[in-house]
Write a protein that holds these residues in place. Sequence first.
Motif, mmCIF file in Angstrom:
data_model
loop_
_atom_site.group_PDB
_atom_site.id
_atom_site.type_symbol
_atom_site.label_atom_id
_atom_site.label_comp_id
_atom_site.label_asym_id
_atom_site.label_seq_id
_atom_site.Cartn_x
_atom_site.Cartn_y
_atom_site.Cartn_z
ATOM 1 N N LEU A 15 26.270 40.346 26.748
ATOM 2 C CA LEU A 15 25.083 41.192 26.681
ATOM 3 C C LEU A 15 24.562 41.518 28.077
ATOM 4 C CD1 LEU A 15 23.286 39.463 23.682
ATOM 5 C CD2 LEU A 15 24.112 41.820 23.717
ATOM 6 N N GLU A 16 24.562 40.524 28.944
ATOM 7 C CA GLU A 16 24.115 40.769 30.319
ATOM 8 C C GLU A 16 25.047 41.751 31.018
ATOM 9 O OE1 GLU A 16 24.025 36.857 31.925
ATOM 10 O OE2 GLU A 16 21.961 36.456 31.236
ATOM 11 N N ALA A 17 26.356 41.617 30.768
ATOM 12 C CA ALA A 17 27.321 42.516 31.401
ATOM 13 C C ALA A 17 27.180 43.943 30.896
ATOM 14 C CB ALA A 17 28.745 42.000 31.159
ATOM 15 N N ILE A 18 26.999 44.064 29.594
ATOM 16 C CA ILE A 18 26.935 45.408 29.027
ATOM 17 C C ILE A 18 25.653 46.126 29.432
ATOM 18 C CG2 ILE A 18 25.784 44.992 26.811
ATOM 19 C CD1 ILE A 18 27.967 46.653 25.495
ATOM 20 N N MET A 19 24.604 45.369 29.766
ATOM 21 C CA MET A 19 23.356 45.997 30.186
ATOM 22 C C MET A 19 23.489 46.693 31.535
ATOM 23 S SD MET A 19 21.149 45.967 27.872
ATOM 24 C CE MET A 19 19.712 46.464 28.831
ATOM 25 N N ARG A 20 24.561 46.415 32.256
ATOM 26 C CA ARG A 20 24.812 47.143 33.504
ATOM 27 C C ARG A 20 25.202 48.589 33.227
ATOM 28 N NH1 ARG A 20 28.542 42.131 35.414
ATOM 29 N NH2 ARG A 20 26.849 40.610 35.692
ATOM 30 N N LYS A 21 25.537 48.869 31.976
ATOM 31 C CA LYS A 21 25.838 50.233 31.555
ATOM 32 C C LYS A 21 24.671 50.794 30.740
ATOM 33 C CE LYS A 21 30.200 50.092 32.972
ATOM 34 N NZ LYS A 21 30.754 51.002 33.985
ATOM 35 N N ARG A 22 23.482 50.293 31.017
ATOM 36 C CA ARG A 22 22.314 50.602 30.199
ATOM 37 C C ARG A 22 22.108 52.098 29.974
ATOM 38 N NH1 ARG A 22 19.383 52.384 27.400
ATOM 39 N NH2 ARG A 22 17.187 52.001 26.945
ATOM 40 N N HIS A 23 22.372 52.906 30.948
ATOM 41 C CA HIS A 23 22.105 54.335 30.824
ATOM 42 C C HIS A 23 23.100 55.054 29.921
ATOM 43 C CE1 HIS A 23 25.172 54.037 33.902
ATOM 44 N NE2 HIS A 23 25.424 55.339 33.767
ATOM 45 N N LYS A 24 24.099 54.324 29.423
ATOM 46 C CA LYS A 24 25.124 54.961 28.595
ATOM 47 C C LYS A 24 24.892 54.766 27.098
ATOM 48 C CE LYS A 24 28.867 54.729 31.991
ATOM 49 N NZ LYS A 24 29.046 56.193 32.072
ATOM 50 N N PHE A 25 23.886 53.989 26.684
ATOM 51 C CA PHE A 25 23.678 53.761 25.262
ATOM 52 C C PHE A 25 22.201 53.514 24.971
ATOM 53 C CE2 PHE A 25 24.819 49.764 27.278
ATOM 54 C CZ PHE A 25 23.800 48.916 26.873
ATOM 55 N N ASP A 26 21.853 53.694 23.697
ATOM 56 C CA ASP A 26 20.474 53.510 23.247
ATOM 57 C C ASP A 26 20.334 52.391 22.225
ATOM 58 O OD1 ASP A 26 19.519 55.846 24.714
ATOM 59 O OD2 ASP A 26 20.594 57.028 23.212
#
Length: 394
Positions: free
Chosen positions: A114-125
């Motif tokens: 979850l922490e890793a994927i949040m680095r792509k925060r601007h790509k999903f809602d």
Amino acid sequence: AAHATARADRPLVIGFGEEASRSEEDKAGEDTAPVPVTVLTGFLGSGKTTLLNRILTTNHGKRIAVIQNEFGEDLGLGSALSAEGGGGEVFEESYEMNNGCICCSVRDDLVNTLEAIMRKRHKFDYVVVESTGMANPGPIASIFWLDEELGSNLCLDAIVTLVDAKHILQHLDDTSENGGAKEAAQQIAFADRILLNKIDLVSEEVLARVEQRIRQINALAPIFRTTKSDIDLGNILNVRAFDESRAKEVEQEVNQHGCGECGAKDGDACDHTHSHENASTQHDSGIKTVSVTESRPLDLRQVNLWLGNMLWEEKAGEDIFRLKGILSVAGDDCMTVLQGVHTLFELNPSNKWDPAAERRSKLVFIGRNLDRAALQQGLSSCVADKEPEAGEQK
């Protein structure tokens, strides 16, 4: 394994333990609002993979990140993700990690993912976390309350449980050691939304029996009938089931609760131990829904002490899966919303009471071997001795 970066308008898929690289481009445009997380659960064969396939291959206009973890290669999304989308484009290659049951071995790994994927925060809602077919969703839900840093970036939106209309009664009735009755019942008990899937394979009579059985376990969650997991995503995403600002909706939900067996509502005379509590309820390990009410204002400190002692110190805490309620607190013009998953709970102020409406506290518990009389006694013990004076701490 290599993982191509998903386009901004496509769901981003990541396997448990997979690292997401961070670039300067990724840092730009990050949103500070918490991302709603939907926990998707359901017994083996209930249709989770089919639903995720729909999420990942339908042009629904929503940007969704999927985190998956399943047993066995034949249960994963490998083939589904290679299918062509509605626009004729092939989705990016992804893989899944076969690292065991989510509820007992993946907790730390899920946090890291979850922490890793949040680095792509601007790509999903939205984020959808798929659990294994035998998983208890409670430990997943607790992550968003126990990890403060994670909780500031992600918020638990809802627990969605898929139910196989054709086989669920068989699962609930199979009390053998490896039968899965306990797991199937718990998944229903934890749910905020229930998708009764594969309705095309059974008669209306069977559907009615299945829904009655579900209601005996969880009388709160709305049931959506589906075929091949076809559901309007608006019914399972952005549900805000744990949002304290939804006091009116929570009040409506708890007030609609009735006994799954006799239909009694709003604390009417019903001890949930009727003579017609038959073997089917016992096969569900005694899991059912119980509500208690109190018309007198409550002392919030006493409520905290009562719930904390019951969930943390007493054996009853092991048997309570979900709790939800609206509290009328002495000296407070606002409703207090109670939300709980297993041993964790929150009490948060919300909207103001309607001056014309009756102020009454109501708590709904979903769990195993619940003693309604004891729960009612506990709630009534929290009645405030007097209304607090102006400026006095409530």
